[in-house]
Design a protein around this motif. Structure first.
Motif, PDB file in Angstrom:
ATOM      1  N   THR A  72       0.843  -1.192   0.000  1.00  0.00           N
ATOM      2  CA  THR A  72       0.000   0.000   0.000  1.00  0.00           C
ATOM      3  C   THR A  72       0.882   1.247   0.000  1.00  0.00           C
ATOM      4  OG1 THR A  72      -0.086   0.207   2.401  1.00  0.00           O
ATOM      5  CG2 THR A  72      -1.745  -1.193   1.397  1.00  0.00           C
ATOM      6  N   ARG A  73       0.336   2.324  -0.561  1.00  0.00           N
ATOM      7  CA  ARG A  73       1.074   3.588  -0.514  1.00  0.00           C
ATOM      8  C   ARG A  73       0.128   4.773  -0.640  1.00  0.00           C
ATOM      9  NH1 ARG A  73      -0.695   5.966  -4.246  1.00  0.00           N
ATOM     10  NH2 ARG A  73      -0.104   6.179  -6.418  1.00  0.00           N
ATOM     11  N   ILE A  74       0.539   5.870   0.000  1.00  0.00           N
ATOM     12  CA  ILE A  74      -0.153   7.147  -0.178  1.00  0.00           C
ATOM     13  C   ILE A  74       0.758   7.964  -1.074  1.00  0.00           C
ATOM     14  CG2 ILE A  74      -0.796   9.294   1.004  1.00  0.00           C
ATOM     15  CD1 ILE A  74      -2.758   7.284   1.808  1.00  0.00           C
ATOM     16  N   LYS A  75       0.185   8.619  -2.070  1.00  0.00           N
ATOM     17  CA  LYS A  75       0.988   9.435  -2.982  1.00  0.00           C
ATOM     18  C   LYS A  75       1.684  10.548  -2.189  1.00  0.00           C
ATOM     19  CE  LYS A  75       0.108  10.930  -7.731  1.00  0.00           C
ATOM     20  NZ  LYS A  75       0.542   9.708  -8.396  1.00  0.00           N
ATOM     21  N   THR A  76       2.944  10.795  -2.496  1.00  0.00           N
ATOM     22  CA  THR A  76       3.691  11.823  -1.749  1.00  0.00           C
ATOM     23  C   THR A  76       3.221  13.215  -2.176  1.00  0.00           C
ATOM     24  OG1 THR A  76       5.413  11.925  -3.430  1.00  0.00           O
ATOM     25  CG2 THR A  76       5.771  10.380  -1.616  1.00  0.00           C
ATOM     26  N   GLU A  82       3.119  17.339  -8.696  1.00  0.00           N
ATOM     27  CA  GLU A  82       3.574  17.086 -10.075  1.00  0.00           C
ATOM     28  C   GLU A  82       2.387  16.707 -10.963  1.00  0.00           C
ATOM     29  OE1 GLU A  82       4.315  14.873 -13.392  1.00  0.00           O
ATOM     30  OE2 GLU A  82       3.973  13.643 -11.609  1.00  0.00           O
ATOM     31  N   LYS A  83       1.491  15.861 -10.420  1.00  0.00           N
ATOM     32  CA  LYS A  83       0.344  15.403 -11.215  1.00  0.00           C
ATOM     33  C   LYS A  83      -0.690  16.513 -11.421  1.00  0.00           C
ATOM     34  CE  LYS A  83      -2.208  11.205 -12.072  1.00  0.00           C
ATOM     35  NZ  LYS A  83      -2.298   9.794 -11.708  1.00  0.00           N
ATOM     36  N   LEU A  84      -0.923  17.339 -10.382  1.00  0.00           N
ATOM     37  CA  LEU A  84      -1.862  18.464 -10.524  1.00  0.00           C
ATOM     38  C   LEU A  84      -1.355  19.398 -11.623  1.00  0.00           C
ATOM     39  CD1 LEU A  84      -2.721  19.460  -6.829  1.00  0.00           C
ATOM     40  CD2 LEU A  84      -4.186  18.237  -8.445  1.00  0.00           C
ATOM     41  N   THR A 101      -7.296  10.182  -8.772  1.00  0.00           N
ATOM     42  CA  THR A 101      -7.958   8.969  -8.258  1.00  0.00           C
ATOM     43  C   THR A 101      -6.956   7.993  -7.651  1.00  0.00           C
ATOM     44  OG1 THR A 101      -7.815   8.055 -10.481  1.00  0.00           O
ATOM     45  CG2 THR A 101      -9.914   9.059  -9.859  1.00  0.00           C
ATOM     46  N   ASP A 102      -5.685   8.410  -7.624  1.00  0.00           N
ATOM     47  CA  ASP A 102      -4.677   7.443  -7.161  1.00  0.00           C
ATOM     48  C   ASP A 102      -3.873   7.965  -5.964  1.00  0.00           C
ATOM     49  OD1 ASP A 102      -3.261   9.379  -8.526  1.00  0.00           O
ATOM     50  OD2 ASP A 102      -1.891   7.967  -9.493  1.00  0.00           O
ATOM     51  N   ILE A 103      -4.508   8.770  -5.118  1.00  0.00           N
ATOM     52  CA  ILE A 103      -3.789   9.234  -3.915  1.00  0.00           C
ATOM     53  C   ILE A 103      -3.606   8.048  -2.969  1.00  0.00           C
ATOM     54  CG2 ILE A 103      -3.910  10.735  -1.891  1.00  0.00           C
ATOM     55  CD1 ILE A 103      -5.169  12.861  -3.664  1.00  0.00           C
ATOM     56  N   VAL A 168      -9.983   4.743  -4.050  1.00  0.00           N
ATOM     57  CA  VAL A 168      -8.736   3.987  -3.887  1.00  0.00           C
ATOM     58  C   VAL A 168      -8.402   3.312  -5.215  1.00  0.00           C
ATOM     59  CG1 VAL A 168      -7.607   2.079  -2.644  1.00  0.00           C
ATOM     60  CG2 VAL A 168      -9.231   3.544  -1.429  1.00  0.00           C
ATOM     61  N   GLU A 169      -7.136   3.415  -5.625  1.00  0.00           N
ATOM     62  CA  GLU A 169      -6.710   2.706  -6.842  1.00  0.00           C
ATOM     63  C   GLU A 169      -6.170   1.339  -6.440  1.00  0.00           C
ATOM     64  OE1 GLU A 169      -4.380   4.407 -10.418  1.00  0.00           O
ATOM     65  OE2 GLU A 169      -2.864   3.207  -9.406  1.00  0.00           O
ATOM     66  N   VAL A 170      -6.730   0.292  -7.029  1.00  0.00           N
ATOM     67  CA  VAL A 170      -6.270  -1.069  -6.747  1.00  0.00           C
ATOM     68  C   VAL A 170      -5.650  -1.637  -8.017  1.00  0.00           C
ATOM     69  CG1 VAL A 170      -6.918  -3.341  -5.847  1.00  0.00           C
ATOM     70  CG2 VAL A 170      -8.235  -1.328  -5.152  1.00  0.00           C
TER      71      VAL A 170
HETATM   72 MG    MG Z   1      -0.685   6.771 -10.725  1.00  0.00          MG
END
Ligand code: MG
Ligand code: GTP
Length: 225
Positions: A72-76, A82-84, A101-103, A168-170
């Protein structure tokens, strides 16, 4: 628009973040941001528990685990900014909740391809899980050979303030697909390699071989059972 909605929608500390040399540090300390990240952590815990329950029940019934491991990970904050930026979205809570959708991310590694579809179906059929998006890169691999099943799901978390739905992105893939993806990931960060096209072609060939081996191993398992 009422004041609270307006406050949340107005890019928080927008100017500070834009002019700072380390904007991720500023963002990481914004109280609304910290609260949201805590909520994503909770969403990950919920999905993680659901997956562990499915794995336990399956292993009780069939004496084998359909899930090899879960990461599991939370986006830094840096990666969020960077994505915004890449998507031209303003830096605000609304962008984070509705634009990304992938935080919260969960990677499920399964022994065999059919486990992926079983686990995905059992998870998404639960009545508190809503499927927002589904990309099947196993049936339709990417050009580079990438294979995985991607789901964006929405699940409720129960806070003191009430119920909140979180995305949550799975990512589900086999051990072999994961082995391939980790090498591909390394290559992506070394795009300036002179022979990168040749390497990409070789990697693509490996992906196809791996897909064949995955199916062969699955057939052997079926014969043993
Ligand atoms: Mg991603
Ligand atoms: P991102 O902006 O990277 O999140 O991609 P996207 O919004 O187009 O979504 P997609 O479902 O294609 O990819 C989401 C995630 O899957 C990526 O962040 C990676 O973790 C993984 N992924 C997708 N394509 C590849 C690939 O070609 N190689 C590897 N190693 N991972 C990939």
């Amino acid at each position: 628009m009422d004041k609270i909605t307006e406050e949340v929608l107005i890019p928080f500390l927008f100017e500070d973040i834009k002019t700072s040399e380390r904007p991720e540090i500023i963002l990481a300390n914004v109280p609304e941001f910290k609260e949201l990240m805590m909520q994503y952590e909770c969403a990950i815990m919920e999905v993680n528990t659901k997956l562990h329950v499915l794995n336990n029940e399956f292993s009780h019934m069939y004496q084998r685990n359909p899930i090899e491991s879960i990461k599991t990970r939370i986006k830094t904050p840096a990666s969020i900014l960077e994505k915004l930026n890449r998507r031209n979205l303003p830096i605000c809570i609304d962008s984070l909740e509705n634009g990304l959708t992938d935080i919260a991310g969960i990677r499920v590694i399964c022994p065999f391809p059919d486990d992926i579809y079983n686990v995905a179906e059992l998870l998404t059929n639960q009545d508190d899980v809503m499927t927002v998006a589904r990309k099947d890169y196993i049936k339709n691999p990417k050009k580079n050979g990438y294979r995985s099943l991607h789901l964006i799901i929405e699940i409720p978390i129960f806070l003191a303030s009430g119920k909140k739905h979180m995305k949550v992105e799975v990512q589900l893939r086999t051990i072999a697909m994961d082995f391939w993806a980790s090498l591909d990931h390394k290559l992506r960060y070394k795009q300036n390699l002179k022979n990168s096209e040749e390497i990409a072609l070789e990697l693509r060939e490996c992906a196809d071989i791996i897909a064949g081996v995955d199916l062969k191993m699955q057939n052997i398992r079926k014969k043993i059972q």
